[in-house]
Design an enzyme around this catalytic site. Sequence first.
Site, PDB file in Angstrom:
ATOM      1  CG  HIS A 131      -3.583  -1.036  -7.167  1.00  0.00           C
ATOM      2  ND1 HIS A 131      -4.090  -0.377  -6.082  1.00  0.00           N
ATOM      3  CD2 HIS A 131      -3.642  -2.347  -6.835  1.00  0.00           C
ATOM      4  CE1 HIS A 131      -4.447  -1.251  -5.141  1.00  0.00           C
ATOM      5  NE2 HIS A 131      -4.182  -2.470  -5.598  1.00  0.00           N
TER       6      HIS A 131
ATOM      7  NE  ARG B  70      -4.288  -1.319   0.006  1.00  0.00           N
ATOM      8  CZ  ARG B  70      -4.468  -2.320  -0.879  1.00  0.00           C
ATOM      9  NH1 ARG B  70      -3.544  -2.591  -1.792  1.00  0.00           N
ATOM     10  NH2 ARG B  70      -5.574  -3.029  -0.891  1.00  0.00           N
TER      11      ARG B  70
HETATM   12  P1  NDP Z   1      -1.955 -10.966   5.169  1.00  0.00           P
HETATM   13  O1  NDP Z   1      -2.929 -10.391   6.114  1.00  0.00           O
HETATM   14  O2  NDP Z   1      -2.031 -12.413   4.844  1.00  0.00           O
HETATM   15  O3  NDP Z   1      -0.458 -10.688   5.685  1.00  0.00           O
HETATM   16  C1  NDP Z   1      -0.076  -9.488   6.240  1.00  0.00           C
HETATM   17  C2  NDP Z   1       1.333  -9.630   6.786  1.00  0.00           C
HETATM   18  O4  NDP Z   1       1.741  -8.353   7.293  1.00  0.00           O
HETATM   19  C3  NDP Z   1       1.427 -10.630   7.950  1.00  0.00           C
HETATM   20  O5  NDP Z   1       2.623 -11.363   7.877  1.00  0.00           O
HETATM   21  C4  NDP Z   1       1.439  -9.718   9.164  1.00  0.00           C
HETATM   22  O6  NDP Z   1       2.113 -10.236  10.300  1.00  0.00           O
HETATM   23  C5  NDP Z   1       2.225  -8.544   8.622  1.00  0.00           C
HETATM   24  N1  NDP Z   1       1.981  -7.348   9.426  1.00  0.00           N
HETATM   25  C6  NDP Z   1       0.825  -6.666   9.615  1.00  0.00           C
HETATM   26  N2  NDP Z   1       1.012  -5.632  10.449  1.00  0.00           N
HETATM   27  C7  NDP Z   1       2.317  -5.662  10.810  1.00  0.00           C
HETATM   28  C8  NDP Z   1       3.114  -4.879  11.656  1.00  0.00           C
HETATM   29  N3  NDP Z   1       2.603  -3.830  12.340  1.00  0.00           N
HETATM   30  N4  NDP Z   1       4.421  -5.193  11.797  1.00  0.00           N
HETATM   31  C9  NDP Z   1       4.951  -6.262  11.147  1.00  0.00           C
HETATM   32  N5  NDP Z   1       4.244  -7.055  10.311  1.00  0.00           N
HETATM   33  C10 NDP Z   1       2.932  -6.757  10.149  1.00  0.00           C
HETATM   34  O7  NDP Z   1      -2.043 -10.100   3.838  1.00  0.00           O
HETATM   35  P2  NDP Z   1      -1.715 -10.524   2.335  1.00  0.00           P
HETATM   36  O8  NDP Z   1      -0.377 -11.127   2.301  1.00  0.00           O
HETATM   37  O9  NDP Z   1      -2.843 -11.272   1.748  1.00  0.00           O
HETATM   38  O10 NDP Z   1      -1.720  -9.076   1.631  1.00  0.00           O
HETATM   39  C11 NDP Z   1      -0.818  -8.075   2.039  1.00  0.00           C
HETATM   40  C12 NDP Z   1      -1.229  -6.749   1.429  1.00  0.00           C
HETATM   41  O11 NDP Z   1      -0.955  -6.726   0.025  1.00  0.00           O
HETATM   42  C13 NDP Z   1      -2.729  -6.418   1.479  1.00  0.00           C
HETATM   43  O12 NDP Z   1      -3.101  -5.950   2.747  1.00  0.00           O
HETATM   44  C14 NDP Z   1      -2.838  -5.344   0.417  1.00  0.00           C
HETATM   45  O13 NDP Z   1      -2.585  -4.096   1.004  1.00  0.00           O
HETATM   46  C15 NDP Z   1      -1.720  -5.692  -0.564  1.00  0.00           C
HETATM   47  N6  NDP Z   1      -2.219  -6.141  -1.860  1.00  0.00           N
HETATM   48  C16 NDP Z   1      -1.836  -5.451  -2.985  1.00  0.00           C
HETATM   49  C17 NDP Z   1      -2.249  -5.867  -4.224  1.00  0.00           C
HETATM   50  C18 NDP Z   1      -1.791  -5.162  -5.456  1.00  0.00           C
HETATM   51  O14 NDP Z   1      -2.272  -5.455  -6.556  1.00  0.00           O
HETATM   52  N7  NDP Z   1      -0.872  -4.230  -5.363  1.00  0.00           N
HETATM   53  C19 NDP Z   1      -3.135  -7.028  -4.397  1.00  0.00           C
HETATM   54  C20 NDP Z   1      -3.462  -7.675  -3.159  1.00  0.00           C
HETATM   55  C21 NDP Z   1      -3.025  -7.241  -1.942  1.00  0.00           C
HETATM   56  P3  NDP Z   1       1.545 -11.534  11.042  1.00  0.00           P
HETATM   57  O15 NDP Z   1       1.814 -12.678  10.086  1.00  0.00           O
HETATM   58  O16 NDP Z   1       2.375 -11.615  12.241  1.00  0.00           O
HETATM   59  O17 NDP Z   1       0.090 -11.307  11.277  1.00  0.00           O
HETATM   60  C1  OXD Z   2      -6.302  -5.913  -3.040  1.00  0.00           C
HETATM   61  C2  OXD Z   2      -5.711  -5.086  -4.057  1.00  0.00           C
HETATM   62  O1  OXD Z   2      -6.168  -5.563  -1.864  1.00  0.00           O
HETATM   63  O2  OXD Z   2      -6.026  -5.308  -5.245  1.00  0.00           O
HETATM   64  O3  OXD Z   2      -6.930  -6.943  -3.350  1.00  0.00           O
HETATM   65  O4  OXD Z   2      -4.904  -4.195  -3.776  1.00  0.00           O
END
Ligand code: NDP
Ligand code: OXD
Length: 310
Positions: free
Chosen positions: A273, A225
């Site tokens: 994106h 993000r």
């Molecule tokens: P998940 O919820 O599966 O994973 C999030 C990860 O971030 C976890 O490992 C979590 O830790 C870690 N995390 C969250 N907060 C913190 C923190 N404060 N400090 C350290 N680590 C943290 O999400 P996804 O992997 O499915 O997706 C990640 C992000 O990718 C989405 O939220 C979205 O913003 C982005 N995205 C972008 C897309 C694009 O096209 N550009 C498409 C899809 C998603 P823990 O494992 O310990 O909970």
């Molecule tokens: C999602 C994205 O969060 O597309 O799915 O960014």
Amino acid sequence: MPLTVFFSAPAVWDEYHDLLPALLAEAGIDALVLTEAPDPEAVDYIIYAPSAPLQDFTPYIRCKAVLSLWAGVERIVGNATLTQPLCRMVDTGLTEGMVEWVVGHSLRHHLGMDRHIVNPGHVWEATCPPLARERRVAMLGMGALGTACAQALAGLNFDVVGWSRSEKSVPGIKCLHGETGLETALRSADIVVTLLPKTPETENLLDAQRLAWLKPGAVILNPGRGALIDDTALLAALDAGRVGHATLDVFRVEPLPQDHPYWTHPKVTVTPHIAADTRATGAAKVLVENIRRGEAAEPFLHLVDRTRGY
Ligand code: NDP
Ligand code: OXD
């Protein structure tokens, strides 16, 4: 017969309007899927994309779950009217797309591809890149997407460290957590990938102080993000050579405004994106499975923890 309402931009619905009822029928669920709810009190499930104008969930008193079409839920998770369980999207299409984007852009920088793709002076510069095993990648975020990307990079022999909020153990990946773990990950990285959700804790995670921990010339890939990075600090770090290049897929404002300095900065690559898209064929199966679970009173998949914000 459970009633599901699909709230999204019309173009999104076009991809699901045949597929979703067909998959529900295949799963033996006799459900009705509509794109509007004349009687909100009759709605059992809401399928939600941020392109939908829906903001007030209060009237949906019978709704068993809100099923997000997006993985990132920052635009809905803090909505005070949303008291129903919220599930985010985790599906193979999103994961595969993200793995391809992250591996592709990592290899671009690892191999120094730009030098050969754009070489107007026809310079024969025979410097061989190091092997992937000599390149450290820090994966910030080890969730559904980060773990898959970390494993794909490790499969190519990159030296991958993962960083997450909680302590983890993932075969082939050195796993770190907490502030000390972040510093270790950033100080040692040649390539940093940010795959974290946007939450109050992750906003401006890469600020001036943490960017200063990077090795000179380190590369940042941000498909997570826009708010994860302090834009002003990143531009200063790029200008100072502390960061060698930033490949950015997500931004605080999207589409990225035409006058934003990222568009013209020689060390920034903007992708609009598109790192990973929710593809209907895979996502519809996840939606149907959650509706099946709701009807069978089984726990939902991919439930969002409201207190953590993801
Ligand atoms: P998940 O919820 O599966 O994973 C999030 C990860 O971030 C976890 O490992 C979590 O830790 C870690 N995390 C969250 N907060 C913190 C923190 N404060 N400090 C350290 N680590 C943290 O999400 P996804 O992997 O499915 O997706 C990640 C992000 O990718 C989405 O939220 C979205 O913003 C982005 N995205 C972008 C897309 C694009 O096209 N550009 C498409 C899809 C998603 P823990 O494992 O310990 O909970
Ligand atoms: C999602 C994205 O969060 O597309 O799915 O960014």
